[in-house]
Design an enzyme around this catalytic site. Structure first.
Site, PDB file in Angstrom:
ATOM      1  N   LYS A   1       0.058  -6.594   1.691  1.00  0.00           N
ATOM      2  CA  LYS A   1      -0.624  -5.299   1.473  1.00  0.00           C
ATOM      3  C   LYS A   1      -0.237  -4.298   2.566  1.00  0.00           C
ATOM      4  O   LYS A   1      -0.014  -3.115   2.290  1.00  0.00           O
ATOM      5  CB  LYS A   1      -2.143  -5.498   1.443  1.00  0.00           C
ATOM      6  CG  LYS A   1      -2.914  -4.228   1.110  1.00  0.00           C
ATOM      7  CD  LYS A   1      -4.408  -4.521   0.924  1.00  0.00           C
ATOM      8  CE  LYS A   1      -5.156  -3.330   0.357  1.00  0.00           C
ATOM      9  NZ  LYS A   1      -5.406  -2.253   1.290  1.00  0.00           N
TER      10      LYS A   1
ATOM     11  N   ASP B   1       0.812  -1.226   0.000  1.00  0.00           N
ATOM     12  CA  ASP B   1       0.000   0.000   0.000  1.00  0.00           C
ATOM     13  C   ASP B   1       0.842   1.271   0.000  1.00  0.00           C
ATOM     14  O   ASP B   1       0.403   2.308  -0.507  1.00  0.00           O
ATOM     15  CB  ASP B   1      -0.945   0.027   1.212  1.00  0.00           C
ATOM     16  CG  ASP B   1      -2.227  -0.754   0.958  1.00  0.00           C
ATOM     17  OD1 ASP B   1      -2.275  -1.540  -0.008  1.00  0.00           O
ATOM     18  OD2 ASP B   1      -3.190  -0.589   1.734  1.00  0.00           O
TER      19      ASP B   1
ATOM     20  N   HIS C   1      -5.601  -9.120   3.472  1.00  0.00           N
ATOM     21  CA  HIS C   1      -4.564  -9.250   4.511  1.00  0.00           C
ATOM     22  C   HIS C   1      -5.149  -9.448   5.900  1.00  0.00           C
ATOM     23  O   HIS C   1      -4.626 -10.215   6.706  1.00  0.00           O
ATOM     24  CB  HIS C   1      -3.666  -8.017   4.465  1.00  0.00           C
ATOM     25  CG  HIS C   1      -4.403  -6.697   4.534  1.00  0.00           C
ATOM     26  ND1 HIS C   1      -3.971  -5.636   5.257  1.00  0.00           N
ATOM     27  CD2 HIS C   1      -5.589  -6.274   3.962  1.00  0.00           C
ATOM     28  CE1 HIS C   1      -4.820  -4.635   5.123  1.00  0.00           C
ATOM     29  NE2 HIS C   1      -5.800  -4.997   4.344  1.00  0.00           N
ATOM     30  N   ARG C   2      -6.271  -8.765   6.178  1.00  0.00           N
ATOM     31  CA  ARG C   2      -6.812  -8.867   7.556  1.00  0.00           C
ATOM     32  C   ARG C   2      -7.508 -10.210   7.806  1.00  0.00           C
ATOM     33  O   ARG C   2      -7.613 -10.638   8.947  1.00  0.00           O
ATOM     34  CB  ARG C   2      -7.734  -7.686   7.867  1.00  0.00           C
ATOM     35  CG  ARG C   2      -7.010  -6.362   7.759  1.00  0.00           C
ATOM     36  CD  ARG C   2      -7.606  -5.226   8.538  1.00  0.00           C
ATOM     37  NE  ARG C   2      -6.936  -3.995   8.133  1.00  0.00           N
ATOM     38  CZ  ARG C   2      -5.707  -3.621   8.510  1.00  0.00           C
ATOM     39  NH1 ARG C   2      -5.009  -4.368   9.344  1.00  0.00           N
ATOM     40  NH2 ARG C   2      -5.167  -2.498   8.072  1.00  0.00           N
TER      41      ARG C   2
ATOM     42  N   ASN D   1      -4.603  -2.581  -4.727  1.00  0.00           N
ATOM     43  CA  ASN D   1      -5.883  -2.535  -3.988  1.00  0.00           C
ATOM     44  C   ASN D   1      -5.771  -1.598  -2.798  1.00  0.00           C
ATOM     45  O   ASN D   1      -6.332  -1.863  -1.733  1.00  0.00           O
ATOM     46  CB  ASN D   1      -6.284  -3.948  -3.541  1.00  0.00           C
ATOM     47  CG  ASN D   1      -7.757  -4.007  -3.157  1.00  0.00           C
ATOM     48  OD1 ASN D   1      -8.516  -3.062  -3.387  1.00  0.00           O
ATOM     49  ND2 ASN D   1      -8.164  -5.108  -2.551  1.00  0.00           N
TER      50      ASN D   1
ATOM     51  N   GLU E   1     -11.325  -4.775   1.114  1.00  0.00           N
ATOM     52  CA  GLU E   1     -10.587  -5.705   0.255  1.00  0.00           C
ATOM     53  C   GLU E   1     -11.485  -6.842  -0.222  1.00  0.00           C
ATOM     54  O   GLU E   1     -11.285  -7.437  -1.273  1.00  0.00           O
ATOM     55  CB  GLU E   1      -9.381  -6.261   1.009  1.00  0.00           C
ATOM     56  CG  GLU E   1      -8.208  -5.311   1.122  1.00  0.00           C
ATOM     57  CD  GLU E   1      -8.387  -4.225   2.165  1.00  0.00           C
ATOM     58  OE1 GLU E   1      -9.539  -3.920   2.557  1.00  0.00           O
ATOM     59  OE2 GLU E   1      -7.370  -3.642   2.590  1.00  0.00           O
TER      60      GLU E   1
ATOM     61  N   ASP F   1     -11.427  -1.701  11.004  1.00  0.00           N
ATOM     62  CA  ASP F   1     -10.374  -2.617  10.533  1.00  0.00           C
ATOM     63  C   ASP F   1     -10.076  -3.703  11.565  1.00  0.00           C
ATOM     64  O   ASP F   1      -9.338  -4.646  11.269  1.00  0.00           O
ATOM     65  CB  ASP F   1      -9.071  -1.858  10.219  1.00  0.00           C
ATOM     66  CG  ASP F   1      -9.142  -1.122   8.882  1.00  0.00           C
ATOM     67  OD1 ASP F   1     -10.159  -1.246   8.175  1.00  0.00           O
ATOM     68  OD2 ASP F   1      -8.165  -0.418   8.546  1.00  0.00           O
TER      69      ASP F   1
HETATM   70  O1  LIG Z   1      -8.136   6.759   5.915  1.00  0.00           O
HETATM   71  C1  LIG Z   1      -7.568   5.692   6.167  1.00  0.00           C
HETATM   72  O2  LIG Z   1      -6.330   5.608   6.310  1.00  0.00           O
HETATM   73  C2  LIG Z   1      -8.385   4.482   6.327  1.00  0.00           C
HETATM   74  C3  LIG Z   1      -9.741   4.587   6.555  1.00  0.00           C
HETATM   75  C4  LIG Z   1     -10.614   3.406   6.749  1.00  0.00           C
HETATM   76  O3  LIG Z   1     -11.393   3.240   5.589  1.00  0.00           O
HETATM   77  P1  LIG Z   1     -12.941   3.754   5.459  1.00  0.00           P
HETATM   78  O4  LIG Z   1     -12.989   5.199   5.707  1.00  0.00           O
HETATM   79  O5  LIG Z   1     -13.264   3.384   4.049  1.00  0.00           O
HETATM   80  O6  LIG Z   1     -13.724   2.976   6.482  1.00  0.00           O
HETATM   81  C5  LIG Z   1      -9.803   2.137   6.997  1.00  0.00           C
HETATM   82  O7  LIG Z   1     -10.615   1.001   6.836  1.00  0.00           O
HETATM   83  C6  LIG Z   1      -8.619   2.011   6.076  1.00  0.00           C
HETATM   84  O8  LIG Z   1      -7.864   0.847   6.335  1.00  0.00           O
HETATM   85  C7  LIG Z   1      -7.686   3.183   6.257  1.00  0.00           C
HETATM   86  C1  LIG Z   2      -9.521  -1.259   4.279  1.00  0.00           C
HETATM   87  C2  LIG Z   2      -8.190  -1.279   4.256  1.00  0.00           C
HETATM   88  O1  LIG Z   2      -7.411  -0.658   3.351  1.00  0.00           O
HETATM   89  P1  LIG Z   2      -7.697   0.384   2.171  1.00  0.00           P
HETATM   90  O2  LIG Z   2      -9.115   0.830   2.247  1.00  0.00           O
HETATM   91  O3  LIG Z   2      -6.723   1.499   2.403  1.00  0.00           O
HETATM   92  O4  LIG Z   2      -7.416  -0.370   0.911  1.00  0.00           O
HETATM   93  C3  LIG Z   2      -7.424  -2.014   5.299  1.00  0.00           C
HETATM   94  O5  LIG Z   2      -6.191  -1.848   5.364  1.00  0.00           O
HETATM   95  O6  LIG Z   2      -8.024  -2.778   6.078  1.00  0.00           O
END
Ligand SMILES: O=C(O)C1=C[C@@H](OP(=O)(O)O)[C@@H](O)[C@H](O)C1
Ligand SMILES: C=C(OP(=O)(O)O)C(=O)O
Length: 433
Positions: free
Chosen positions: A417, A56, A391-392, A100, A348, A320
């Site tokens: 990721k 990422d 990944h989670r 992704n 994901e 998350d």
């Molecule tokens: O802004 C961020 O860094 C994130 C916001 C969250 O997403 P959502 O806002 O879509 O819930 C989270 O799930 C993602 O892993 C990271």
């Molecule tokens: C939702 C996640 O990532 P992103 O939305 O940044 O792809 C995550 O890391 O759980």
């Protein structure tokens, strides 16, 4: 833990006793990608320390380089030197591939509007199913020409940029907070100050607060109404290059806290505290409600496991960690209901459906709801767990294998990721190394 030959599966070995030790997870994905955007736009150069090196952040760095921003990587990816462009994106055209990474897709779409040229953003097949239409609509209201060219207003995104005019816009907040975060970080470079009116109930609020704090560190200014229904960003305060320290990733830490909780162990995560920029440290409150004890130090959090009981919890702000808590719930007495996380179906994978399905393979009952799930522990047994390129899924279900014999995690490499060395770090913690 042993690799299953010829495949990328890993067979987990139950622990002989409580997991005890301390660990410093890699840098926060969310803070790394925010700091990269702010540093890229800033006047002058920045040094980001403690950064995450994973897919990422690599796609974010590669995209910034394609936009003409200098990024130098050292110290095995943990130190990043960024030559800010002072709000003038050098490249006049680019095709950015973000795999992704939701943060990269949403943050770079908003950032690209500041440029002068045509920028295309795309990702893997799942990214072409992840929403972005609300961000596109909001940027259009501000005078930008762009479109989400995929089916159902999803990526690829094409931005025909001639600067970000600015003004007042409405933005939906109930699908992903990343739409707001992307727009907020770009906003100081708009031709007029920007007012965001948030419609729908904003999800993942701690991430918006994190965005504002990172912006402020770099010299920006965003003022949110207490209920986050309106956010104003001044275009008079722009970013300056900075030496910036990144906290360890709190979502990654949830797996180690959970490991302590379900084995009656004791794990300290270094580099996090109650004051963290990351909302996900509140995962520890869930463990405390379930019966674990949590100690907060000035620069560490320790979880001590004991007998656990199920809880009923709103996880909107810490979504998350829903998968982590689902696995913890397998080892608690009574059901655990996780609420208000309908938005995790857009990540994901559909995380409500996927988690419920894999929990059932282990012998638990899992009820799926529109807004979340309920885990009802049952007699547990091993299974081969599918990870849905998420990944989670891999990181949380690996924990089940610390207690249940015969748990295999398929496609272990999907952790790359956000946490390429997850299984190695988990093994080291278990070994007390
Ligand atoms: O802004 C961020 O860094 C994130 C916001 C969250 O997403 P959502 O806002 O879509 O819930 C989270 O799930 C993602 O892993 C990271
Ligand atoms: C939702 C996640 O990532 P992103 O939305 O940044 O792809 C995550 O890391 O759980």
């Amino acid at each position: 833990m042993s690799r299953v030959p010829e495949t990328d599966a890993i067979e987990m070995t139950p622990v002989a006793g409580p997991v005890k030790g301390s660990i410093r997870p890699p840098g926060s994905k969310s803070i790394t990608n925010r700091a990269l955007i702010c540093a890229a736009l800033a006047e002058g150069s920045s040094t980001l320390r403690g950064a995450l090196e994973s897919e990422d952040t690599q796609v974010m760095i590669a995209a910034l380089k394609q936009l003409g921003i200098g990024v130098e990587v050292s110290d095995r990816g943990r130190t990043l030197r960024v030559n800010g462009c002072g709000g003038k994106i050098p490249a006049k055209a680019a095709e950015l591939f973000v795999a992704n990474s939701g943060t990269s897709m949403r943050f770079l779409t908003a950032m690209a509007t500041i440029g002068q040229g045509v920028y295309k953003l795309d990702g893997i097949a799942r990214m072409r199913e992840r929403p972005i239409g609300d961000l596109v609509d909001s940027l259009r209201q501000l005078g930008v020409q762009l479109e989400a060219a995929g089916a159902n207003h999803c990526p690829p995104v094409v931005v025909n940029a001639a600067g970000l005019p600015g003004g007042v816009t409405s933005i939906r907040g109930d699908v992903s907070s990343q739409f707001l975060s992307g727009l907020l970080m770009a906003a100081p470079y708009a031709q007029q100050s920007i007012t965001l009116n948030v419609s729908g109930t904003l999800v993942s609020i701690p991430y918006v607060d994190m965005t504002i704090k990172v912006m402020e560190s770099f010299g920006g200014q965003a003022t949110a109404a207490p209920d986050h229904s309106r956010i104003e960003v001044s275009n008079a305060k722009r970013y300056r290059g900075l030496d910036y320290a990144i906290e360890p990733d709190a979502s990654a830490a949830s797996y180690f806290f959970a490991g302590a909780a379900i084995t009656g162990g004791r794990v300290t995560v270094e580099g996090l505290s109650r004051k963290s920029l990351q909302g996900d440290v509140e995962f520890c409150d869930c463990l405390a409600q379930m019966g674990a004890s949590v100690e907060y130090g000035p620069d560490s959090i320790t979880v001590q496991g004991s007998k656990l009981h199920g809880i009923d919890v709103d996880m909107n702000g810490i979504s998350d960690t829903v998968q982590t808590l689902s696995v913890v719930a397998l080892f608690a007495e009574g059901p655990t209901r996780m609420r208000n996380v309908a938005h995790i179906r857009h990540k994901e994978t559909d995380r409500i459906g996927a988690t419920a399905c894999e929990l059932r393979k282990l012998g638990a009952n899992a009820n799926e709801y529109d807004d979340g799930l309920e885990v009802i522990p049952g007699p547990l047994h091993g299974a081969a767990i599918d990870t849905y390129n998420d990944h989670r899924m891999a990181m949380s279900f690996a924990l089940a294998g610390l207690r249940i014999p015969g748990v295999t995690i398929r496609d272990r490499a999907c952790t790359s990721k956000t946490y390429p060395d997850y299984f190695e770090d988990l093994a080291r913690l278990i070994a007390g190394a």
